[in-house]
Scaffold this motif. Structure first.
Motif, PDB file in Angstrom:
ATOM      1  N   GLY A  47       0.781  -1.225   0.000  1.00  0.00           N
ATOM      2  CA  GLY A  47       0.000   0.000   0.000  1.00  0.00           C
ATOM      3  C   GLY A  47       0.818   1.282   0.000  1.00  0.00           C
ATOM      4  N   ALA A  48       2.123   1.201   0.297  1.00  0.00           N
ATOM      5  CA  ALA A  48       2.938   2.417   0.399  1.00  0.00           C
ATOM      6  C   ALA A  48       4.369   2.097  -0.015  1.00  0.00           C
ATOM      7  CB  ALA A  48       2.905   2.945   1.830  1.00  0.00           C
ATOM      8  N   TYR A  49       5.079   3.123  -0.434  1.00  0.00           N
ATOM      9  CA  TYR A  49       6.437   2.897  -0.914  1.00  0.00           C
ATOM     10  C   TYR A  49       7.411   3.985  -0.498  1.00  0.00           C
ATOM     11  CZ  TYR A  49       5.232   6.593  -4.066  1.00  0.00           C
ATOM     12  OH  TYR A  49       4.839   7.811  -4.527  1.00  0.00           O
ATOM     13  N   ALA A  50       6.910   5.136  -0.056  1.00  0.00           N
ATOM     14  CA  ALA A  50       7.746   6.337   0.081  1.00  0.00           C
ATOM     15  C   ALA A  50       8.889   6.162   1.075  1.00  0.00           C
ATOM     16  CB  ALA A  50       6.888   7.541   0.477  1.00  0.00           C
ATOM     17  N   ASP A  51       8.637   5.488   2.202  1.00  0.00           N
ATOM     18  CA  ASP A  51       9.704   5.305   3.195  1.00  0.00           C
ATOM     19  C   ASP A  51      10.870   4.522   2.604  1.00  0.00           C
ATOM     20  OD1 ASP A  51       8.339   6.703   5.085  1.00  0.00           O
ATOM     21  OD2 ASP A  51       7.666   4.961   6.239  1.00  0.00           O
ATOM     22  N   TYR A  52      10.568   3.464   1.858  1.00  0.00           N
ATOM     23  CA  TYR A  52      11.631   2.647   1.263  1.00  0.00           C
ATOM     24  C   TYR A  52      12.388   3.429   0.198  1.00  0.00           C
ATOM     25  CZ  TYR A  52       8.907  -1.102   3.475  1.00  0.00           C
ATOM     26  OH  TYR A  52       8.245  -1.886   4.372  1.00  0.00           O
ATOM     27  N   ALA A  53      11.649   4.231  -0.581  1.00  0.00           N
ATOM     28  CA  ALA A  53      12.299   5.040  -1.614  1.00  0.00           C
ATOM     29  C   ALA A  53      13.225   6.077  -0.989  1.00  0.00           C
ATOM     30  CB  ALA A  53      11.248   5.717  -2.492  1.00  0.00           C
ATOM     31  N   ALA A  54      12.730   6.750   0.062  1.00  0.00           N
ATOM     32  CA  ALA A  54      13.527   7.790   0.714  1.00  0.00           C
ATOM     33  C   ALA A  54      14.796   7.206   1.336  1.00  0.00           C
ATOM     34  CB  ALA A  54      12.686   8.501   1.774  1.00  0.00           C
ATOM     35  N   ALA A  55      14.728   5.937   1.743  1.00  0.00           N
ATOM     36  CA  ALA A  55      15.888   5.281   2.353  1.00  0.00           C
ATOM     37  C   ALA A  55      16.833   4.679   1.317  1.00  0.00           C
ATOM     38  CB  ALA A  55      15.414   4.196   3.322  1.00  0.00           C
ATOM     39  N   GLY A  56      16.523   4.873   0.019  1.00  0.00           N
ATOM     40  CA  GLY A  56      17.400   4.371  -1.032  1.00  0.00           C
ATOM     41  C   GLY A  56      17.326   2.870  -1.242  1.00  0.00           C
ATOM     42  N   GLN A  57      16.228   2.249  -0.811  1.00  0.00           N
ATOM     43  CA  GLN A  57      16.119   0.785  -0.862  1.00  0.00           C
ATOM     44  C   GLN A  57      15.434   0.259  -2.131  1.00  0.00           C
ATOM     45  OE1 GLN A  57      14.102   0.709   2.937  1.00  0.00           O
ATOM     46  NE2 GLN A  57      15.872  -0.221   3.938  1.00  0.00           N
ATOM     47  N   LEU A  58      14.895   1.159  -2.959  1.00  0.00           N
ATOM     48  CA  LEU A  58      14.148   0.729  -4.137  1.00  0.00           C
ATOM     49  C   LEU A  58      14.863   1.114  -5.431  1.00  0.00           C
ATOM     50  CD1 LEU A  58      10.511   1.834  -3.176  1.00  0.00           C
ATOM     51  CD2 LEU A  58      11.609  -0.392  -2.761  1.00  0.00           C
ATOM     52  N   TYR A  59      14.657   0.301  -6.457  1.00  0.00           N
ATOM     53  CA  TYR A  59      15.043   0.709  -7.803  1.00  0.00           C
ATOM     54  C   TYR A  59      14.015   1.714  -8.306  1.00  0.00           C
ATOM     55  CZ  TYR A  59      18.188  -3.356  -8.392  1.00  0.00           C
ATOM     56  OH  TYR A  59      19.196  -4.280  -8.280  1.00  0.00           O
ATOM     57  N   PRO A  60      14.433   2.774  -8.992  1.00  0.00           N
ATOM     58  CA  PRO A  60      13.446   3.596  -9.687  1.00  0.00           C
ATOM     59  C   PRO A  60      12.806   2.776 -10.809  1.00  0.00           C
ATOM     60  CG  PRO A  60      15.649   4.578  -9.830  1.00  0.00           C
ATOM     61  CD  PRO A  60      15.805   3.242  -9.182  1.00  0.00           C
TER      62      PRO A  60
END
Length: 410
Positions: A89-102
């Motif tokens: 349901g959410a992704y922003a925390d993982y993105a902000a922490a650099g854990q996701l591929y764009p």
């Protein structure tokens, strides 16, 4: 679609070196309402089809209920065992922490270009798309045709007509003339729909929180005075009425009107309720903007399977698979190509009114890492804005103060 599948085959081959098998792990949410239509079955079929053409790639899928899936993924990430993909349901925390591929690093250009623009924007953190939209829905005003006929009224197009209809329904003894679920389950959704219909919303044009804007205060003042204050929202205080209970009451024939998403169609039809659906009324006519909701696919960096993840996701997002999922669970496609198929297909005519709302839909500000805390705060407080003696302006200002602080901490 053929071009995407062709590209998938090429990418799938280049991601594996030395003949070693690669195992991808996907954690996904369950959209089913019983074991018979568990989303595990959808993924099992899709994975079997993919693995048949990609023998060097194994895909393990774990499906959890919506009550558990976000927590499960967080536990895996915190323990240092992130899945390769998570549909949550959410992704922003993982993105902000650099854990996701764009998205641009995993998806083929045709796949990425096929997403509807509002989903791309909602999936961005600091201008880069990390949230890959997976499924969507919009909201419409559902009304009970039998109760409306008895009361001699027609579906509303403005707030004043909605209030007049609710008064007529109350005079006929309808239990919930307008069901207003501002309870803690999903108050942020009902709130957003009303804010948009009043010309406001959660954020302003530069994407800063604007919860206590003049339009939003006017909207909740109207709700308090013209609906709740005139006893047109039923026997349960809005702040204590949850969406699930409101939907169940509609399916029982006890609700005249309420905001609903596509799953309510099946619930109501199963109980024999004759219902209609119209766009949400606004101040002077149908609302120019409606609430949309999207769930998200994410690709985690930790295991380094960028090519294999991208190839599999290209397959997930081909028209055949997107349409199969959308039709099974009464959801809307997030791609323009699948939406075009659905909008012209007789078998999808039940979803057509929701699909028509998609171009004017606005999504929660999910790209903000602060949104989870702000949403929780709205669920907790917003019902008190419309209760007797409540202060719409006071409650919205409290929410705004907390939201501003949360945004500053991002």
């Amino acid at each position: 679609m053929g071009a995407v599948i062709g590209l998938t085959a090429v990418l799938g081959g280049c991601g594996v070196t030395g003949g070693d098998d690669v195992t991808l792990r996907l954690v996904a949410a369950d959209y089913g309402d019983s074991a018979a239509n568990s989303t595990q079955k959808y993924w099992d079929d899709l994975v079997a089809a993919y693995e048949a053409d990609h023998p060097d790639v194994n895909i393990e899928v774990s499906v959890y209920s919506w009550n558990d899936v976000d927590r499960k993924v967080k536990e895996m990430v915190d323990a240092g065992h992130a899945p390769d993909m998570a549909q949550i349901g959410a992704y922003a925390d993982y993105a902000a922490a650099g854990q996701l591929y764009p998205a641009s690093e995993v998806l083929s250009i045709p796949t990425q270009a096929d997403f509807a623009s509002q989903f791309v924007e909602a999936g961005e953190v600091r201008g880069e798309q990390y949230g890959i939209p997976f499924a969507a829905s919009t909201r419409l005003l559902f009304y009970n045709k039998t109760l409306f006929r008895k009361a001699g009224i027609t579906p509303p197009t403005t707030w004043s007509e909605l209030a007049a209809d609710a008064a007529a329904l109350k005079a006929e003894g309808v239990k919930y003339p307008y069901a207003l679920p501002l309870g803690p389950e999903e108050a942020q959704a009902e709130t957003m729909q009303w804010l948009l219909s009043g010309g406001g919303g959660y954020t302003d044009t530069v994407n800063s929180y604007a919860i206590d804007s003049a339009q939003n205060i006017d909207t909740f003042t109207w709700l308090k005075n013209e609906l709740v204050g005139k006893d047109l929202t039923g026997p349960v205080a809005p702040g204590k009425l949850n969406r699930a209970a409101a939907f169940a009451a509609f399916a029982d024939g006890d609700v005249g009107m309420l905001n609903g998403h596509p799953s309510l169609m099946k619930m109501a039809a199963k109980k024999g309720v004759k219902f209609g659906m119209v766009p949400m009324p606004g101040v002077n006519g149908p609302s120019r903007s409606v609430m949309g909701v999207a769930d998200w696919m994410t690709a985690f960096r930790q295991n380094g399977h960028r090519e294999e993840v991208g190839a599999f996701l290209d397959f997930v997002y081909n028209d055949e698979n997107v349409l199969a999922f959308s039709r099974e669970y009464d959801l809307l496609p997030v791609t323009t190509s699948a939406s075009a198929v659905m909008s012209s297909s007789p078998q999808d005519r039940d979803l057509a009114p929701f699909l028509e709302q998609l171009p004017v839909s606005e999504l929660y500000p999910v790209g903000k890492t602060s949104w989870a805390a702000v949403s929780a705060d709205i669920k907790r407080r917003i019902g008190s804005a419309v209760q007797p003696g409540g202060s719409p302006s006071g409650v919205l200002r409290q929410l705004q103060t907390a939201a501003t602080a949360a945004q500053a901490a991002e």
